[in-house]
Design a protein around this motif. Structure first.
Motif, short mmCIF file in Angstrom:
data_model
loop_
_atom_site.label_atom_id
_atom_site.label_comp_id
_atom_site.label_asym_id
_atom_site.label_seq_id
_atom_site.Cartn_x
_atom_site.Cartn_y
_atom_site.Cartn_z
N MET A 93 0.84 -1.20 0.00
CA MET A 93 0.00 0.00 0.00
C MET A 93 0.87 1.25 0.00
SD MET A 93 -2.93 -1.00 2.78
CE MET A 93 -3.51 -2.70 2.87
N TYR B 66 1.08 8.74 -1.57
CA TYR B 66 -0.29 9.04 -2.02
C TYR B 66 -0.40 10.52 -2.40
CZ TYR B 66 -5.47 9.13 -1.67
OH TYR B 66 -6.82 9.27 -1.90
N TYR C 5 -8.69 5.51 1.26
CA TYR C 5 -7.85 4.67 0.39
C TYR C 5 -7.33 3.46 1.15
CZ TYR C 5 -3.27 3.16 -1.31
OH TYR C 5 -2.18 2.40 -1.66
N ARG D 276 -10.02 0.85 1.53
CA ARG D 276 -10.26 0.12 0.28
C ARG D 276 -9.15 -0.88 -0.01
NH1 ARG D 276 -11.37 5.32 -1.52
NH2 ARG D 276 -9.47 5.36 -2.79
N GLU D 277 -7.91 -0.46 0.20
CA GLU D 277 -6.79 -1.36 -0.05
C GLU D 277 -6.83 -2.58 0.87
OE1 GLU D 277 -3.93 -1.04 -2.44
OE2 GLU D 277 -5.68 -0.01 -3.28
N ASN D 278 -7.28 -2.38 2.09
CA ASN D 278 -7.40 -3.51 3.01
C ASN D 278 -8.53 -4.44 2.59
OD1 ASN D 278 -5.52 -3.67 5.44
ND2 ASN D 278 -6.00 -1.49 5.43
N GLU E 123 -7.05 -6.47 -0.04
CA GLU E 123 -6.19 -7.49 0.56
C GLU E 123 -7.02 -8.62 1.17
OE1 GLU E 123 -2.84 -7.75 0.52
OE2 GLU E 123 -2.75 -5.99 -0.77
N PRO F 213 -5.31 5.14 -7.63
CA PRO F 213 -5.70 5.00 -6.23
C PRO F 213 -6.73 6.02 -5.77
CG PRO F 213 -3.63 6.20 -6.36
CD PRO F 213 -4.01 5.83 -7.77
N TYR G 26 2.66 2.96 -7.53
CA TYR G 26 1.35 2.31 -7.70
C TYR G 26 1.19 1.72 -9.10
CZ TYR G 26 -3.55 1.62 -6.25
OH TYR G 26 -4.75 1.06 -5.86
N ARG H 243 2.48 -4.11 -9.31
CA ARG H 243 1.45 -4.78 -8.49
C ARG H 243 1.11 -6.17 -9.05
NH1 ARG H 243 -3.41 -1.22 -8.11
NH2 ARG H 243 -2.58 0.02 -9.81
#
Length: 305
Positions: free
Chosen positions: A1, A7, A32, A35-37, A40, A162, A192, A197
């Motif tokens: 992340m 960011y 953000y 959302r990333e979690n 994941e 992102p 990013y 990724r």
């Protein structure tokens, strides 16, 4: 992340000069992180373990809900197949500009916000079809069930940007013209970037194919750059950045990022013309409908067949 500094920096560079000055404000970093979690959490299905305890960046207000794919004993719930691998990767644009209806947020069950979930769920991947016909979401469990079905077919949706902001048609043209789309795709200096990724999915994938479900301007720009060698796709991944065709062969008329679909023909020699859709993307890896509102299940299937 991304860290907070990364960011904020991406909001300034590579986004076009002036974009973030008075037009819109930088979206909340903590949103953000949430959302990333959630993303994941979905990847944990393929990992086979709950990684929440090992994550560096955790939600500032605590976990938004219990892990939806693991039971109280830390085991994958029974509906999930074992030893799953990612086979089909869909690249979208970003979370909706209002921050709601995020694809991996199990609380988002508003029917009007399922324009991505529905075609992705209905599409066929390597012959694998949904376990159940699509039915409207009415509970959190319905959303979990749909995400599990998609995961069981080896499908992953990953966003290019992102930032959850309002990407208008004019702005999308600007992002393409200033090479921002390409920067977020394969610039190694961009933390990013998509390729980095994708490589980070090592151990979770097997011969993955890629398709583009971002809106037409963004998807077409990526596909065209790959087609002419302007940007590269990460080693080990494949994408059909070639022109679509119909049978019997006929001269196709272009309208924006689409071909007009001639009556009596078959897309890719497989799919017969119907009243809808009346257009199909120029590139086979692009999946947006001619209405330019959401992806279409037929074109997702066509990208992977």
């Amino acid at each position: 992340m991304l860290t907070n500094l990364q960011y904020n920096n991406l909001w300034v560079t590579p986004f076009p000069h002036g974009f973030n000055k008075g037009i819109v404000h930088i979206p909340n970093y903590h949103d953000y992180i949430d959302r990333e979690n959630m993303f994941e959490d979905y990847l944990d299905i393929f990992r086979g373990i709950n990684t929440r305890g090992a994550r560096v960046h955790v939600p500032i207000g605590g976990w938004y809900y219990d892990h939806p794919f693991f039971d109280a004993h830390g085991q994958l719930i029974p509906q999930i197949k074992t030893d799953l691998k990612i086979k089909y990767i869909l690249i979208g644009e970003a979370c909706p500009d209002d921050g709601n209806n995020y694809f991996y947020d199990i609380r988002e069950i508003n029917t009007s916000g399922q324009g991505y979930l529905i075609p992705i769920y209905k599409a066929t991947y390597g012959g694998l079809v949904p376990v159940k016909p699509w039915t409207p979401l009415s509970t959190i469990n319905d959303k979990i069930e749909k995400l599990i079905d998609i995961a069981n077919r080896g499908v992953l949706l990953i966003d290019l940007f992102p930032f959850a902001i309002k990407y208008t048609t004019a702005l999308r043209k600007t992002l393409a013209r200033h090479n921002v789309t390409a920067d977020f795709f394969d610039n190694i200096a961009n933390p990013y970037n998509i390729n980095a990724r994708l490589i980070g999915l090592i151990g979770l994938k097997t011969k993955p194919q890629i398709a583009l479900v971002a809106p037409p301007k963004i998807s077409h720009d990526i596909a065209n750059r790959i087609n002419i060698g302007g940007i590269a796709i990460a080693l080990g991944f494949t994408i059909r950045a070639v022109h679509n065709f119909v049978t019997p062969p006929i001269m196709l008329i272009i309208k924006d990022e689409f071909y007009i679909w001639p009556p009596g023909t078959h897309l890719s020699g497989l799919y017969p013309w119907r009243v809808k859709p009346k257009m199909f993307p120029i590139f086979r890896c692009c999946c947006y409908s001619g209405a330019k509102t959401v992806p279409h299940q037929l074109f997702i299937t066509n990208a992977f067949i």
